[in-house]
Design a protein around this motif. Structure first.
Motif, mmCIF file in Angstrom:
data_model
loop_
_atom_site.group_PDB
_atom_site.id
_atom_site.type_symbol
_atom_site.label_atom_id
_atom_site.label_comp_id
_atom_site.label_asym_id
_atom_site.label_seq_id
_atom_site.Cartn_x
_atom_site.Cartn_y
_atom_site.Cartn_z
ATOM 1 N N LEU A 66 46.239 32.713 33.626
ATOM 2 C CA LEU A 66 44.786 32.903 33.648
ATOM 3 C C LEU A 66 44.444 34.212 34.335
ATOM 4 C CD1 LEU A 66 43.691 29.275 34.589
ATOM 5 C CD2 LEU A 66 43.717 30.334 32.332
ATOM 6 N N ALA A 67 43.435 34.883 33.837
ATOM 7 C CA ALA A 67 42.976 36.123 34.447
ATOM 8 C C ALA A 67 42.545 35.860 35.883
ATOM 9 C CB ALA A 67 41.825 36.697 33.633
ATOM 10 N N GLY A 68 42.914 36.746 36.769
ATOM 11 C CA GLY A 68 42.555 36.614 38.173
ATOM 12 C C GLY A 68 43.508 35.724 38.954
#
Length: 69
Positions: A66-68
Protein backbone atom coordinates in the motif's frame (compact mmCIF):
# COMPACT_ATOMS: atom_id res chain seq x y z
CA UNK A 1 16.50 -4.63 -24.12
CA UNK A 2 13.64 -6.20 -26.04
CA UNK A 3 10.76 -4.32 -27.56
CA UNK A 4 7.47 -6.20 -27.26
CA UNK A 5 4.52 -5.89 -29.61
CA UNK A 6 1.23 -6.97 -28.09
CA UNK A 7 -2.32 -7.60 -29.25
CA UNK A 8 -5.41 -8.08 -27.14
CA UNK A 9 -8.33 -9.54 -29.11
CA UNK A 10 -11.22 -9.30 -26.69
CA UNK A 11 -13.75 -10.60 -29.22
CA UNK A 12 -11.93 -13.94 -29.43
CA UNK A 13 -10.31 -13.92 -25.96
CA UNK A 14 -6.73 -14.03 -27.20
CA UNK A 15 -3.68 -12.13 -25.93
CA UNK A 16 -0.69 -12.29 -28.29
CA UNK A 17 2.82 -10.89 -28.17
CA UNK A 18 6.14 -11.05 -29.94
CA UNK A 19 9.64 -9.82 -29.22
CA UNK A 20 11.56 -7.61 -31.60
CA UNK A 21 14.35 -10.20 -31.30
CA UNK A 22 12.26 -13.15 -32.51
CA UNK A 23 9.92 -13.60 -35.47
CA UNK A 24 7.72 -16.00 -33.47
CA UNK A 25 4.26 -14.95 -32.31
CA UNK A 26 3.11 -16.29 -28.94
CA UNK A 27 -0.49 -16.26 -27.73
CA UNK A 28 -2.65 -17.23 -24.78
CA UNK A 29 -6.31 -18.18 -24.96
CA UNK A 30 -7.83 -16.26 -22.07
CA UNK A 31 -10.86 -18.56 -21.81
CA UNK A 32 -8.50 -21.41 -20.85
CA UNK A 33 -6.64 -19.52 -18.08
CA UNK A 34 -7.58 -20.05 -14.43
CA UNK A 35 -7.46 -16.52 -13.02
CA UNK A 36 -8.16 -17.79 -9.49
CA UNK A 37 -4.60 -19.16 -9.26
CA UNK A 38 -1.31 -17.30 -9.59
CA UNK A 39 0.77 -18.46 -12.54
CA UNK A 40 3.72 -17.12 -14.51
CA UNK A 41 5.05 -17.43 -18.03
CA UNK A 42 8.70 -16.63 -18.74
CA UNK A 43 8.42 -14.71 -22.04
CA UNK A 44 12.14 -15.01 -22.79
CA UNK A 45 12.23 -18.81 -22.44
CA UNK A 46 13.58 -20.77 -25.38
CA UNK A 47 11.19 -22.32 -27.86
CA UNK A 48 8.10 -20.35 -26.91
CA UNK A 49 6.01 -20.18 -30.05
CA UNK A 50 2.33 -20.44 -30.86
CA UNK A 51 -0.27 -21.22 -28.22
CA UNK A 52 1.46 -21.13 -24.81
CA UNK A 53 -1.68 -21.33 -22.70
CA UNK A 54 -0.48 -24.62 -21.17
CA UNK A 55 3.04 -23.33 -20.43
CA UNK A 56 2.19 -21.23 -17.37
CA UNK A 57 3.74 -22.42 -14.10
CA UNK A 58 1.98 -22.05 -10.76
CA UNK A 59 3.56 -19.52 -8.42
CA UNK A 60 2.82 -17.94 -5.08
CA UNK A 61 0.85 -14.71 -5.53
CA UNK A 62 2.78 -11.55 -4.78
CA UNK A 63 1.73 -9.22 -2.01
CA UNK A 64 0.68 -5.71 -2.90
CA UNK A 65 2.28 -2.86 -0.98
CA UNK A 66 0.00 0.00 0.00
CA UNK A 67 1.15 3.52 -0.73
CA UNK A 68 2.61 5.20 2.33
CA UNK A 69 3.48 1.88 3.98
Amino acid sequence: MAIWRTLADLSHGVYAFESSYSPDVVWTRLDHVDFDRAARLEPTADKLVGDVTGCYELREPFAFVLAGS
